[in-house]
Design an enzyme around this catalytic site. Structure first.
Site, PDB file in Angstrom:
ATOM      1  N   ILE A  12       2.933  -7.487   3.560  1.00 47.03           N
ATOM      2  CA  ILE A  12       3.367  -7.894   2.212  1.00 47.03           C
ATOM      3  C   ILE A  12       4.397  -9.024   2.273  1.00 47.03           C
ATOM      4  O   ILE A  12       4.453  -9.869   1.369  1.00 47.03           O
ATOM      5  CB  ILE A  12       3.893  -6.689   1.390  1.00 47.03           C
ATOM      6  CG1 ILE A  12       3.918  -7.033  -0.092  1.00 47.03           C
ATOM      7  CG2 ILE A  12       5.264  -6.223   1.871  1.00 47.03           C
ATOM      8  CD1 ILE A  12       2.578  -7.373  -0.677  1.00 47.03           C
ATOM      9  N   LYS A  88       8.505  -1.348  -3.059  1.00 46.14           N
ATOM     10  CA  LYS A  88       8.109  -0.033  -3.529  1.00 46.14           C
ATOM     11  C   LYS A  88       7.347   0.710  -2.438  1.00 46.14           C
ATOM     12  O   LYS A  88       6.742   0.048  -1.592  1.00 46.14           O
ATOM     13  CB  LYS A  88       7.267  -0.129  -4.807  1.00 46.14           C
ATOM     14  CG  LYS A  88       6.046  -1.056  -4.732  1.00 46.14           C
ATOM     15  CD  LYS A  88       4.945  -0.897  -3.742  1.00 46.14           C
ATOM     16  CE  LYS A  88       4.239   0.411  -3.642  1.00 46.14           C
ATOM     17  NZ  LYS A  88       2.998   0.291  -2.778  1.00 46.14           N
TER      18      LYS A  88
HETATM   19  P1  NAP Z   1       3.434  -3.311   7.380  1.00 47.33           P
HETATM   20  O1  NAP Z   1       2.789  -4.657   7.461  1.00 47.33           O
HETATM   21  O2  NAP Z   1       2.790  -2.180   8.095  1.00 47.33           O
HETATM   22  O3  NAP Z   1       4.956  -3.336   7.832  1.00 47.33           O
HETATM   23  C1  NAP Z   1       5.826  -4.403   7.564  1.00 47.33           C
HETATM   24  C2  NAP Z   1       6.635  -4.694   8.806  1.00 47.33           C
HETATM   25  O4  NAP Z   1       7.672  -3.735   8.938  1.00 47.33           O
HETATM   26  C3  NAP Z   1       5.854  -4.594  10.089  1.00 47.33           C
HETATM   27  O5  NAP Z   1       5.110  -5.750  10.339  1.00 47.33           O
HETATM   28  C4  NAP Z   1       6.936  -4.338  11.117  1.00 47.33           C
HETATM   29  O6  NAP Z   1       7.405  -5.589  11.592  1.00 47.33           O
HETATM   30  C5  NAP Z   1       8.021  -3.624  10.323  1.00 47.33           C
HETATM   31  N1  NAP Z   1       8.058  -2.217  10.688  1.00 47.33           N
HETATM   32  C6  NAP Z   1       7.040  -1.339  10.645  1.00 47.33           C
HETATM   33  N2  NAP Z   1       7.431  -0.124  11.042  1.00 47.33           N
HETATM   34  C7  NAP Z   1       8.739  -0.248  11.370  1.00 47.33           C
HETATM   35  C8  NAP Z   1       9.719   0.642  11.878  1.00 47.33           C
HETATM   36  N3  NAP Z   1       9.425   1.930  12.114  1.00 47.33           N
HETATM   37  N4  NAP Z   1      10.969   0.198  12.082  1.00 47.33           N
HETATM   38  C9  NAP Z   1      11.273  -1.084  11.843  1.00 47.33           C
HETATM   39  N5  NAP Z   1      10.377  -1.995  11.380  1.00 47.33           N
HETATM   40  C10 NAP Z   1       9.131  -1.573  11.141  1.00 47.33           C
HETATM   41  O7  NAP Z   1       3.587  -2.859   5.858  1.00 47.33           O
HETATM   42  P2  NAP Z   1       3.318  -3.665   4.517  1.00 47.33           P
HETATM   43  O8  NAP Z   1       1.893  -3.516   4.123  1.00 47.33           O
HETATM   44  O9  NAP Z   1       3.885  -5.013   4.572  1.00 47.33           O
HETATM   45  O10 NAP Z   1       4.140  -2.752   3.499  1.00 47.33           O
HETATM   46  C11 NAP Z   1       5.542  -2.696   3.513  1.00 47.33           C
HETATM   47  C12 NAP Z   1       6.022  -2.152   2.180  1.00 47.33           C
HETATM   48  O11 NAP Z   1       5.512  -3.011   1.146  1.00 47.33           O
HETATM   49  C13 NAP Z   1       5.504  -0.749   1.861  1.00 47.33           C
HETATM   50  O12 NAP Z   1       6.486  -0.001   1.222  1.00 47.33           O
HETATM   51  C14 NAP Z   1       4.329  -1.002   0.922  1.00 47.33           C
HETATM   52  O13 NAP Z   1       4.127   0.053   0.002  1.00 47.33           O
HETATM   53  C15 NAP Z   1       4.797  -2.255   0.194  1.00 47.33           C
HETATM   54  N6  NAP Z   1       3.681  -3.061  -0.328  1.00 47.33           N
HETATM   55  C16 NAP Z   1       2.599  -3.335   0.459  1.00 47.33           C
HETATM   56  C17 NAP Z   1       1.523  -4.029  -0.083  1.00 47.33           C
HETATM   57  C18 NAP Z   1       0.299  -4.366   0.737  1.00 47.33           C
HETATM   58  O14 NAP Z   1      -0.659  -4.925   0.198  1.00 47.33           O
HETATM   59  N7  NAP Z   1       0.259  -4.062   2.028  1.00 47.33           N
HETATM   60  C19 NAP Z   1       1.567  -4.469  -1.414  1.00 47.33           C
HETATM   61  C20 NAP Z   1       2.721  -4.239  -2.160  1.00 47.33           C
HETATM   62  C21 NAP Z   1       3.768  -3.520  -1.608  1.00 47.33           C
HETATM   63  P3  NAP Z   1       7.921  -5.742  13.105  1.00 47.33           P
HETATM   64  O15 NAP Z   1       6.929  -5.026  13.973  1.00 47.33           O
HETATM   65  O16 NAP Z   1       7.954  -7.218  13.332  1.00 47.33           O
HETATM   66  O17 NAP Z   1       9.271  -5.082  13.115  1.00 47.33           O
END
Ligand code: NAP
Length: 302
Positions: A12, A88
């Site tokens: 995101i 969120k």
């Molecule tokens: P993601 O890509 O799985 O995670 C975002 C980043 O957070 C990862 O690339 C990682 O970066 C870091 N991370 C993951 N686990 C971690 C941990 N245990 N400790 C520290 N850093 C960690 O997730 P995302 O889809 O972007 O979603 C993140 C948030 O945005 C969620 O709450 C989700 O509900 C919200 N969101 C997502 C979307 C969507 O379409 N995906 C849409 C709207 C809102 P590093 O490995 O570089 O640390």
């Protein structure tokens, strides 16, 4: 222009936060914090404390991490005297978000628990249209393919990841924005894969004759609709809140789009140090996980 650090450079952050910040006239993306993710041309850190110590000019931190690790980062940023924006859902539990709100208040910093779907283009028009009518019922259908939108993201199926409520809470954030008065959950049915901790599908029955069907197993066309029936017509939000029809007739809407609107709101909040923390959508999810009758379904593998 105020300086902001973006934390958690994943899906995101890349899809929405970075483009919104690059287009913003309020914000400069001054640093990123992520264990491996970076943004070209932006100073990158793997540790929040180091980043904030190196950049006293950064007064706001936006957290795009999954909900499970987010609390520790949010607390550290607030205690370092920075404003904080939360993706969120704002946390993995209600109590930890309340704790953050208390810290923000004590620190006189902004805590912004953002709900991106509330900033979808048609939501305000829907709320305005509804405001002069009595609601008689409603139906949410939020069905998408988890493999397409969360490829390989096992955290959604871990405790605190909320499963299908991760997208479902977006619908609930819109519902709680446009209804005239709170509703409460009466019952829920949760479908939990045999090898996972959180639901892959859910059916919710609320007071006020409102139902919701969430499903992460939908291949083909994706469905994000909210229908609200009133004593004077039926509104339907389509495409996650981007389009609105009234009695089947499309209503023209406009606006900056979700993430530009969130960052404009963040700028307004930080200008005065005010906070915006509405837990209503997350209370419904917690209630569903509390009241839900669980059914074990087929194991799920990405
Ligand atoms: P993601 O890509 O799985 O995670 C975002 C980043 O957070 C990862 O690339 C990682 O970066 C870091 N991370 C993951 N686990 C971690 C941990 N245990 N400790 C520290 N850093 C960690 O997730 P995302 O889809 O972007 O979603 C993140 C948030 O945005 C969620 O709450 C989700 O509900 C919200 N969101 C997502 C979307 C969507 O379409 N995906 C849409 C709207 C809102 P590093 O490995 O570089 O640390």
């Amino acid at each position: 222009m105020a300086n902001l650090a973006l934390v958690g450079i994943g899906k995101i952050a890349r899809d929405q936060h970075v483009p919104a910040l690059e287009a913003s006239t309020d914000w400069t993306l001054a640093a990123t914090v992520s264990r491996s993710g970076t943004v070209p041309g932006v100073p990158a850190y793997t540790d929040l404390e180091t980043c904030l110590a190196a950049h006293p000019e950064i007064d706001t931190v936006s957290l795009c991490l999954p909900p499970q690790p987010r609390f520790a980062y949010a607390r550290a940023a607030l205690e370092a005297g920075r404003h904080v924006m939360l993706e969120k859902p704002p946390g993995q539990s209600l109590a930890e978000v309340s704790t953050l709100a208390g810290i923000a208040g004590a620190q006189q910093r902004t805590l912004y628990a953002s709900w991106h779907s509330r900033a979808a283009r048609a939501v305000r028009a829907a709320r305005d249209w509804r405001s002069t009518r009595a609601v008689t019922g409603g139906e949410i259908i939020w069905k998408e393919d988890v493999r397409r939108w969360h490829p390989g993201q096992d955290w959604v199926f871990e405790p605190g990841g909320m499963g299908v409520f991760d997208p479902g809470i977006n619908a609930l954030s819109i519902l709680t924005e446009i209804l005239p008065a709170p509703v409460h959950l009466l019952s829920a049915a949760l479908s939990v894969p045999a090898n996972r901790q959180t639901p892959i599908a859910a059916h919710l029955d609320f007071s006020g004759a409102i139902t919701a069907a969430f499903d992460w197993r939908q291949e083909g066309p994706q469905t994000w609709t909210i229908e609200i029936r009133t004593d004077d017509g039926t509104l339907k939000l389509l495409d996650g809140g981007d389009r609105l029809t009234v009695d089947g007739v499309e209503i023209a809407v406009d606006g900056p789009g979700e993430y530009p609107a969130l960052y404009a709101r963040l700028a307004a909040l930080t200008a005065t140090g005010a906070s915006d923390v509405d837990l209503a959508p997350m209370i419904h999810v917690a209630d569903a996980l509390s009241l839900g009758r669980r059914q074990t379904v087929a194991a799920f593998h990405f």
